[in-house]
Design a protein around this motif. Sequence first.
Motif, PDB file in Angstrom:
ATOM      1  N   GLY A   2       0.776  -1.219   0.000  1.00 22.98           N
ATOM      2  CA  GLY A   2       0.000   0.000   0.000  1.00 22.98           C
ATOM      3  C   GLY A   2       0.812   1.275   0.000  1.00 22.98           C
ATOM      4  O   GLY A   2       0.314   2.315   0.386  1.00 22.98           O
ATOM      5  N   LEU A   3       2.074   1.231  -0.408  1.00 22.30           N
ATOM      6  CA  LEU A   3       2.891   2.439  -0.476  1.00 22.30           C
ATOM      7  C   LEU A   3       2.559   3.221  -1.738  1.00 22.30           C
ATOM      8  O   LEU A   3       2.305   2.658  -2.798  1.00 22.30           O
ATOM      9  CB  LEU A   3       4.372   2.085  -0.470  1.00 22.30           C
ATOM     10  N   ILE A   4       2.578   4.545  -1.621  1.00 23.12           N
ATOM     11  CA  ILE A   4       2.290   5.422  -2.748  1.00 23.12           C
ATOM     12  C   ILE A   4       3.439   6.399  -2.909  1.00 23.12           C
ATOM     13  O   ILE A   4       3.918   6.976  -1.942  1.00 23.12           O
ATOM     14  CB  ILE A   4       0.979   6.212  -2.529  1.00 23.12           C
ATOM     15  N   SER A   5       3.859   6.595  -4.158  1.00 27.97           N
ATOM     16  CA  SER A   5       4.891   7.579  -4.469  1.00 27.97           C
ATOM     17  C   SER A   5       4.399   8.431  -5.629  1.00 27.97           C
ATOM     18  O   SER A   5       3.957   7.897  -6.645  1.00 27.97           O
ATOM     19  CB  SER A   5       6.193   6.865  -4.845  1.00 27.97           C
ATOM     20  N   ILE A   6       4.441   9.744  -5.453  1.00 29.11           N
ATOM     21  CA  ILE A   6       4.010  10.683  -6.495  1.00 29.11           C
ATOM     22  C   ILE A   6       5.221  11.133  -7.295  1.00 29.11           C
ATOM     23  O   ILE A   6       6.248  11.508  -6.726  1.00 29.11           O
ATOM     24  CB  ILE A   6       3.309  11.916  -5.880  1.00 29.11           C
ATOM     25  N   ARG A   7       5.080  11.125  -8.629  1.00 35.47           N
ATOM     26  CA  ARG A   7       6.157  11.608  -9.486  1.00 35.47           C
ATOM     27  C   ARG A   7       6.405  13.086  -9.207  1.00 35.47           C
ATOM     28  O   ARG A   7       5.488  13.832  -8.854  1.00 35.47           O
ATOM     29  CB  ARG A   7       5.755  11.382 -10.952  1.00 35.47           C
ATOM     30  N   ASN A   8       7.635  13.539  -9.350  1.00 38.20           N
ATOM     31  CA  ASN A   8       8.005  14.927  -9.024  1.00 38.20           C
ATOM     32  C   ASN A   8       7.144  15.971  -9.722  1.00 38.20           C
ATOM     33  O   ASN A   8       6.846  17.012  -9.148  1.00 38.20           O
ATOM     34  CB  ASN A   8       9.474  15.183  -9.358  1.00 38.20           C
ATOM     35  N   THR A  17       0.898  -2.951  -4.852  1.00 36.87           N
ATOM     36  CA  THR A  17      -0.258  -3.814  -4.622  1.00 36.87           C
ATOM     37  C   THR A  17       0.239  -5.241  -4.438  1.00 36.87           C
ATOM     38  O   THR A  17       1.434  -5.515  -4.579  1.00 36.87           O
ATOM     39  CB  THR A  17      -1.226  -3.775  -5.823  1.00 36.87           C
ATOM     40  N   ASP A  18      -0.675  -6.147  -4.151  1.00 40.97           N
ATOM     41  CA  ASP A  18      -0.312  -7.557  -4.036  1.00 40.97           C
ATOM     42  C   ASP A  18       0.217  -8.110  -5.362  1.00 40.97           C
ATOM     43  O   ASP A  18       0.949  -9.085  -5.387  1.00 40.97           O
ATOM     44  CB  ASP A  18      -1.513  -8.390  -3.585  1.00 40.97           C
ATOM     45  N   GLN A  19      -0.163  -7.484  -6.470  1.00 43.28           N
ATOM     46  CA  GLN A  19       0.278  -7.917  -7.798  1.00 43.28           C
ATOM     47  C   GLN A  19       1.549  -7.212  -8.266  1.00 43.28           C
ATOM     48  O   GLN A  19       2.034  -7.458  -9.358  1.00 43.28           O
ATOM     49  CB  GLN A  19      -0.832  -7.696  -8.843  1.00 43.28           C
ATOM     50  N   GLY A  20       2.088  -6.301  -7.485  1.00 45.30           N
ATOM     51  CA  GLY A  20       3.291  -5.565  -7.870  1.00 45.30           C
ATOM     52  C   GLY A  20       3.037  -4.070  -7.835  1.00 45.30           C
ATOM     53  O   GLY A  20       2.168  -3.590  -7.124  1.00 45.30           O
ATOM     54  N   VAL A  21       3.768  -3.335  -8.646  1.00 44.96           N
ATOM     55  CA  VAL A  21       3.639  -1.881  -8.687  1.00 44.96           C
ATOM     56  C   VAL A  21       2.739  -1.491  -9.854  1.00 44.96           C
ATOM     57  O   VAL A  21       2.880  -1.991 -10.967  1.00 44.96           O
ATOM     58  CB  VAL A  21       5.026  -1.208  -8.849  1.00 44.96           C
TER      59      VAL A  21
END
Length: 67
Positions: A2-8, A17-21
């Motif tokens: 459940g980690l989220i990263s916003i592009r610059n 997700t459980d299936q990857g990114v």
Amino acid sequence: NGLISIRNDGGAAAITTDQGVQLWSLDPKDWAKAVCASAARNLTKAEWNTYVGGPYRVVCPQWPAGS
């Protein structure tokens, strides 16, 4: 999980997700294209009045106006 990263530039988000990114666009124009492709129609005038309000307009130019 459940980690989220916003592009610059704010244009996309990467979500684990459980299936990857998964990469999600944050551009509203991309959202509109995806919704139009999925719905395969425009809102009817009754739907527009219920959910959007204001003057009716065609949002998905590839489909005829809703009745």
